[in-house]
Design a protein around this motif. Structure first.
Motif, mmCIF file in Angstrom:
data_model
loop_
_atom_site.group_PDB
_atom_site.id
_atom_site.type_symbol
_atom_site.label_atom_id
_atom_site.label_comp_id
_atom_site.label_asym_id
_atom_site.label_seq_id
_atom_site.Cartn_x
_atom_site.Cartn_y
_atom_site.Cartn_z
ATOM 1 N N TYR A 1 25.340 2.851 -8.808
ATOM 2 C CA TYR A 1 25.716 2.288 -7.731
ATOM 3 C C TYR A 1 25.312 0.675 -7.563
ATOM 4 O O TYR A 1 24.087 0.596 -7.957
ATOM 5 N N LEU B 1 30.863 0.905 -8.376
ATOM 6 C CA LEU B 1 30.502 2.335 -8.695
ATOM 7 C C LEU B 1 30.725 2.826 -9.768
ATOM 8 O O LEU B 1 32.043 2.907 -10.455
ATOM 9 N N LYS B 2 29.889 3.431 -10.833
ATOM 10 C CA LYS B 2 30.504 3.890 -12.200
ATOM 11 C C LYS B 2 30.255 5.210 -12.231
ATOM 12 O O LYS B 2 28.996 5.641 -11.912
ATOM 13 N N ARG B 3 31.405 6.099 -12.346
ATOM 14 C CA ARG B 3 30.958 7.661 -12.338
ATOM 15 C C ARG B 3 31.233 8.020 -13.740
ATOM 16 O O ARG B 3 32.354 7.941 -14.153
ATOM 17 N N GLU C 1 26.049 8.529 -11.873
ATOM 18 C CA GLU C 1 26.502 7.629 -10.725
ATOM 19 C C GLU C 1 25.721 6.558 -11.019
ATOM 20 O O GLU C 1 24.821 6.494 -10.567
ATOM 21 N N VAL D 1 35.570 0.930 -8.425
ATOM 22 C CA VAL D 1 34.963 2.269 -9.014
ATOM 23 C C VAL D 1 35.814 2.516 -10.192
ATOM 24 O O VAL D 1 36.834 2.459 -10.563
ATOM 25 N N THR E 1 20.707 4.646 -9.830
ATOM 26 C CA THR E 1 21.487 5.446 -10.663
ATOM 27 C C THR E 1 20.972 6.931 -10.136
ATOM 28 O O THR E 1 19.841 7.303 -9.929
ATOM 29 N N GLY F 1 28.851 11.129 -3.190
ATOM 30 C CA GLY F 1 27.837 10.112 -2.849
ATOM 31 C C GLY F 1 28.143 9.738 -1.256
ATOM 32 O O GLY F 1 28.204 10.522 -0.465
ATOM 33 N N ILE G 1 35.533 5.089 -13.107
ATOM 34 C CA ILE G 1 35.379 6.609 -13.472
ATOM 35 C C ILE G 1 35.581 6.746 -14.940
ATOM 36 O O ILE G 1 36.750 6.701 -15.398
#
Lengths: 746, 508
Positions: free
Chosen positions: B289, B270-272, B287, B407, B371, B398, B409
């Protein structure tokens, strides 16, 4: 003092102010034309999204991404092992890089000035952006033609009209809506700029403009295969001027500059290479180049020799040149030094040629001959203004006017041969229509004399009627112009703005429903199959699979390897057992077919099936025959009455596998062909070597996986048959047990 | 910061489904067998374990005695939550302030969150310091040292609650099945509490194990199999209570299979990305996923007909057909849902929840990358004092039920901002500062602060991340002024270029 009323009662305005107002108006017109051109191309972005359209643009997009992510030289040396499996494609050497390079240059410039726009958005919006440049180029071209032809006065009006007409003509919009990221998107702009520079250089005889023409010709060569059009039209123009006895040093200078530089530069494109000296498409340019030298020599001799000697020499000379030239041409063709005429070229002259000899070219819908209606559809009222403009050009045959005539004749012919060449006709139609409208409005809107005479002499009935008739004519044409805008907007909105990847439909309540099956299936492939999976599909979908699903394909929209395409067609057209052999040889993992029967999507593979049959029949006539797929009465049926060849073909089975089950025991209806299958027959359509892997929501895309070979070496079809036999026994037993014997007693 | 860690109360789980009564016949608890002690030589009474020369860890098992030990395992979600309620008495002659808590070694990498609280009336901050003691860990046991706020006098009792979340514990058995098949999950744990101390009374409750079935395990036979049989007490599956003394590190493996017709969403990455803009007072969140369903896989290809005719979207299935993403309570705008091939038009709002329908139903083993993003007013997340700003955002938004493997962030602070620091972040693996050039960034680019976290679960949504940065008027003006200067320069250059005459003409 800006303005004053002089002693004669006229209003005098400062000339600098007038100039300023003129400049402002001109700028305003260009801004408006650009705005109209760009905004009418954005229908698809607003209605759908910023997405690449159709088929070829997906390849261009993929190539552009590759270019942006690597370097230019890596791009030119790009060997793509994900297409044409197992051959692969030397992509860098078999494409026109102009489009990709343009986008990547824009991308890098924007990034440099602090605007890191996503490459997809650049690709999507490239065509609309270039369309506004096209209308400027169109303005310049018309201005150049009209300003050097004395009878075509009122030059700016005509030029502005042509720019406006070009901006929104559907003939051009069809290839340049947002998302239609194709070579033509920039090629038409380049075509017009090249022609403008050519006309300018013929007018001025300047090496500078000749060199500029060559530069843009090179850009055009790098962008689109249609550059051959320029390669032939410029020599033809020069040749006709020679026949008209118009030879002068201006023509000589500009042509030689253009030819020498342009040819050398065009040979730098890897895909073009040595074609300019070998292909017959380019021979006309070469011939005219030689001819010009001879003419120069002759005119020199004419000046120095006595007339009798000159005539004698001329005869001998021309005989020698003709023999040497023709025999040289024949010999070179025979020896294979120069390429034979290409199939696409033949189909330009004989519309039936492709259908008979090269089904693969004929199978493309945009290569079909143009129906009459599409001229009106794409050009609207310009189609009857066009001959008038050509007529005006005939009135004063200046060099640029001859160019317009040559272009008109060639453009009309080619547009009649192939639908997609409407694109090359549209610019010259706009020029001619602009000339006509400019002249017309200049005459009919000029009511100065009538007004003054009516004012001075109120009894003059004559001037009043003249005034009225002028007004009526002007009003009529204003109406036509308004109608033109309306027509163009309507055509763009309804015919040319569908991405064809996403289909728009309506819910029963009228709200919009998007049918997104293509992307659903492509995305499924991308997410849930091994990265090196090989997907077999008909060549239409090759680029989309490569672009969206990111999987290896066997054939795609680049149709140079006819045999490979025919092999895929053969696998689709033959029975399951033979197809299995072919697929194992090709190392197929998945097969993707398009099926519209459930929701009535007519562009599906069963409708394209005959082309697969025809193309493979061209290579394996003993195995596949088109006749076998038609019933005895010549009908193309897919229901119970379909022929055995049809019913057994892999494509048919893949399309209709378990189709009946979707109807819950009722008779399934193929909504595209409007044919009803009986439910018992629909149940009997079986598939043994393949297994359904995915079917999209509306069944448009169906993906099957080739089963692994049986562990015990048994034939997959035998296993399937055995299973079915057992199952039918069991179901029979179940049925007989379940069914209570109830008789109706009366 | 610390007290923000909060696990949902085990008993008040909103997702609690009706648990069918246990069919005792299904329970074959002949699995019970010998209690074995791990490394009995090593941990005999009164022994000090020496780790290295300068550090000695006191793990005398006769320091504490668990008077009452209650353990609750919750398998309602796609991961496992355990709660240990321990009443312990100091039996050592001197006061002590450390309690060692043991966790089985096979879950060593799967502990997503470990929280210990001290239940004392009138205590303001019941959260206890707990940290893993790698020196003590053996392949079989991992120890956590829990620091009590004050030394406990001999013979007095404390009441500790230890909660932790274990990820990657549930796996479908069988792995593959036809569409619509019931999903059975396999779950392995210990039947007894793996405590470092003597336990006098013990009880294990399992919540959410629908149609449970205990796997028969072959073990030595010094234990009465009947004694460790489960009983069903709705909604729990209960072992015990046992009123007998268990020696330290007593263990008895438990392998449970139960039914759960819900998907096991697992987010590989997960990229936030938070984009902070002070000019427009907006906080943009994007975000990305990489979602997988770890549930039961299809044994053959996906058949659309079966899916249509089976009406599987109407009932609970181990297939992800929609993804609910609760939006933050503050107002949100410009919500989008795209994947790698463009916009996904099938998304809708429902009660401040974004309901996404993926392009295709996500069966076990299938992946779906997507996304989502939205914009909220920055002022709702920001506390400023002069040029100093503190940004407080939730660790996760999410999915309602998911395990996150990794993750990332990232905070994109405006150009010219200086990153000052951040508060404690859970399961932080690494962090770095970088620069990212975005629109009209000409000088240094956005300051990008990236935190990489591993092994999270959706319930950490209540945890916040705090970062502090400095961004003043000078920084705010820097961008427009630089852009203006560049444009001015370009225009000036144009003006100068126009003055140059390059035309080739015969001089008049």
């Amino acid at each position: 003092m800006v303005s004053l009323i002089d002693n004669e009662g006229y209003l005098r305005v400062d000339p600098t102010l007038l100039k300023l107002v003129k400049l402002l108006l001109l700028t305003l017109i260009f801004v408006s034309v650009s705005f109209a051109a760009v905004s009418s191309r954005l229908f698809s972005v607003i209605r759908f999204e910023s997405i690449i359209h159709e088929f070829d643009p997906w390849f261009n997009f993929r190539a552009t991404k590759h270019l942006v992510n690597t370097s230019f030289y890596e791009f030119l040396n790009w060997f793509d092992d994900k297409t044409w499996y197992p051959l692969g494609r030397v992509t860098g050497g078999t494409l026109y890089p102009g489009l990709m390079v343009t986008s990547s240059v824009i991308y890098h410039i924007l990034k440099f000035v602090g605007l890191p726009v996503d490459i997809r958005n650049i690709c999507v919006l490239l065509a609309p952006a270039f369309s506004s440049i096209t209308s400027v180029a169109m303005y310049l071209l018309t201005l150049e033609v009209t300003s050097t032809t004395p009878t075509l006065k009122h030059k700016k009006t005509a030029a502005l009209f042509s720019a406006f007409l070009m901006g929104i003509t559907p003939g051009y919009i069809s290839r340049s809506v947002a998302g239609s990221y194709d070579n033509e998107a920039i090629a038409i702009t380049l075509l017009l700029v090249t022609f403008f520079l050519w006309v300018k250089s013929v007018n001025t005889g300047s090496i500078f403009y000749g060199a500029l023409t060559a530069m843009f010709y090179f850009y055009m060569v790098s962008a689109w295969g249609g550059y051959v059009f320029i390669t032939n039209i410029i020599p033809l123009h020069v040749f006709i001027l020679l026949l008209m006895g118009r030879f002068d040093y201006k023509i000589y200078t500009s042509y030689c500059t253009w030819y020498a530089l342009g040819t050398l530069m065009s040979m730098q494109i890897p895909f073009v290479g040595f074609l300019p000296i070998r292909s017959n498409d380019h021979m006309a340019a070469f011939g005219v180049f030689g001819l010009l030298q001879l003419v120069l020599l002759v005119s020199y001799l004419k000046d120095t020799l006595s007339p009798t000697k000159f005539v004698r020499l001329m005869f001998a000379f021309s005989a020698v040149v003709a023999t040497v030239g023709i025999s040289g041409l024949v010999l070179a063709t025979k020896m294979g030094w120069i390429a034979p005429w290409t199939g696409r070229f033949y189909s330009l002259w004989d519309t039936n040629y492709a259908k008979v000899h090269i089904p693969i070219i004929a199978s493309v819908s945009e290569h079909q001959p143009t129906p009459w209606s599409s001229f009106f559809f794409d050009l609207n009222f310009m189609i009857w203004l066009f001959p008038v403009g050509v007529y005006f050009c005939f009135q004063e045959l200046s060099n640029p006017a001859v160019f317009v005539i040559v272009y008109s004749v060639l453009g009309s012919y080619f547009a009649g041969v192939m639908v997609r060449l409407m694109l090359t006709l549209a610019p010259i139609v706009c020029v001619c229509a602009g000339i006509t409208l400019g002249r017309l409005f200049n005459i009919y809107l000029d009511v100065k004399d009538e007004l003054s005479s009516w004012w001075n002499n109120k009894e003059s009935q004559d001037s009043l009627f003249t005034l009225l008739s002028k007004m009526v004519v002007s009003a009529t044409f204003v109406f036509y112009l308004v109608f033109y805008v309306q027509h163009c907007t309507w055509v763009t909105s309804n015919a040319y703005s569908s991405p064809s990847v996403v289909l728009a439909s309506r819910n029963p309540d009228g709200s919009q429903l998007l049918i997104d099956d293509y992307r659903e299936a492509y995305y499924w492939l991308r997410m849930n199959t091994p990265e090196d999976a090989k997907v077999m599909a008909w060549w239409d979908y090759g680029y989309q699979i490569g672009g969206m699903a990111d999987r290896t394909t066997f054939v795609d929209n680049n149709t140079w390897n006819n045999t490979h395409i025919a092999t895929v067609g053969r696998a689709m057209a033959t029975s399951e057992d033979k197809a299995e052999v072919i697929m194992r040889q090709l190392d197929v993992d998945y097969v993707l077919v398009i099926f519209g029967g459930l929701i009535g999507y007519s562009g599906d593979d069963i409708n394209k099936f005959l082309w697969m049959v025809r193309i493979s029949e061209g290579i394996w006539p003993e195995e596949i025959s088109e006749r076998n797929y038609f019933t005895d009465r010549g009908a193309y049926r897919v229901d119970d009455l379909a022929t055995d060849a049809m019913k057994n073909s892999l494509m048919y089975k893949l399309s209709f596998y378990r189709f009946g089950d979707a109807y819950n025991g009722l008779d399934p209806v193929d909504r595209v062909r409007q044919q009803k299958l009986s439910s018992s027959y629909a149940k009997s359509i079986t598939l043994d070597v393949m297994e359904e892997a995915f079917t999209s929501e509306n069944w448009i895309v169906r993906i099957y996986k080739l089963k692994n070979r049986d562990n015990f070496g048994r034939d997959l079809i035998d296993i399937g048959k055995k299973d079915r036999k057992q199952q039918s026994k069991r179901t029979k037993r179940m049925l007989s047990r379940k069914k209570p014997t109830l008789d109706l007693r009366v | 910061m610390g007290n923000m860690y909060r696990l949902d109360d085990l008993h008040k789980d909103p997702n609690q489904s009706a648990i069918s009564t246990l069919a005792p016949t299904l329970l074959r608890s002949r699995a019970s067998s010998s209690m074995y002690t791990q490394d009995p030589d090593m941990l005999s009474d009164d022994e000090l374990i020496s780790i290295d020369s300068d550090r000695r860890v006191d793990l005398r098992s006769n320091v504490w005695e668990n008077v009452k030990y209650e353990r609750i395992i919750d398998v309602l979600k796609s991961y496992v939550k355990e709660r240990h309620v321990i009443h312990a008495r100091n039996i050592a002659p001197e006061p002590t302030s450390e309690y060692y808590f043991a966790v089985p070694g096979f879950v060593r990498d799967d502990v997503a969150l470990f929280v210990a609280t001290l239940e004392v009336p009138r205590q303001q901050e019941p959260l206890l310091q707990a940290e893993r003691v790698p020196e003590l860990s053996s392949p079989d046991v991992v120890y956590y040292k829990i620091e009590l706020p004050y030394p406990i006098a001999p013979k007095s009792q404390i009441h500790i609650t230890v909660s932790y979340v274990l990820t990657n514990q549930l796996e479908p058995a069988p792995e593959k099945g036809p569409m619509g098949a019931e999903q059975r999950l396999f779950f392995k744990t210990t039947k007894l509490a793996l405590s470092a101390y003597n336990t006098l009374s013990y009880e294990l409750k399992i919540l959410g194990a629908n149609k449970p079935q205990e796997m028969a395990l072959e073990l030595p036979s010094d234990v009465d199999p009947e004694e460790f049989k489960a009983s069903a007490r709705d909604p729990f599956l209960v072992y015990g209570p046992y009123q007998k003394t268990f020696k330290p590190l007593s263990n008895l493996p438990l392998a449970l299979i139960f039914t759960k017709n819900q998907p096991l969403p697992f987010v590989n990455l997960l990229k936030r990305d938070f984009w902070v803009s002070h000019w427009s007072d907006s906080l943009q969140l994007e975000e990305y996923y990489e979602l997988t369903n770890k549930g039961i896989q299809l044994d053959r290809g996906f058949s659309r007909v079966d899916w249509m005719n089976g009406r599987y979207t109407m009932r609970p299935t181990p297939v992800i057909t929609s993804i609910q993403i609760p939006l933050p309570k503050v107002e949100t705008s410009e919500v989008y849902f795209v994947d790698k091939v463009g916009n996904v038009s099938t998304s809708l709002f429902h009660n401040n929840e974004l309901v996404l329908k993926p392009r295709f139903p996500i069966f076990g083993g299938w992946n779906y990358n997507f996304t989502v993003g939205w914009t909220s007013p920055l002022s709702k997340f920001l506390k400023s004092e002069g040029d100093l700003h503190v940004l407080r955002v939730p660790l996760l938004d999410g999915l309602n039920d998911a395990t996150y493997d990794k993750v990332e962030i990232s905070f994109f602070l405006p150009e010219g901002a200086r990153f000052v620091g951040f508060d404690d972040i859970l399961n932080l693996k690494e962090w770095k500062i970088d620069h990212k050039f975005s629109y009209l960034d000409i000088t240094t680019g956005h300051t990008q602060v990236t935190f990489v976290l591993e092994n999270l679960v959706d319930e950490m949504r209540n945890v916040d991340i705090l970062i502090e940065y400095e961004y003043g008027l000078a920084g705010m003006l820097r961008k427009p002024v630089t852009a203006a200067v560049y444009i001015f320069g370009a225009l000036l250059g144009l003006l100068l270029l126009r003055k140059i005459d390059l035309s080739i003409k015969p001089s008049a």
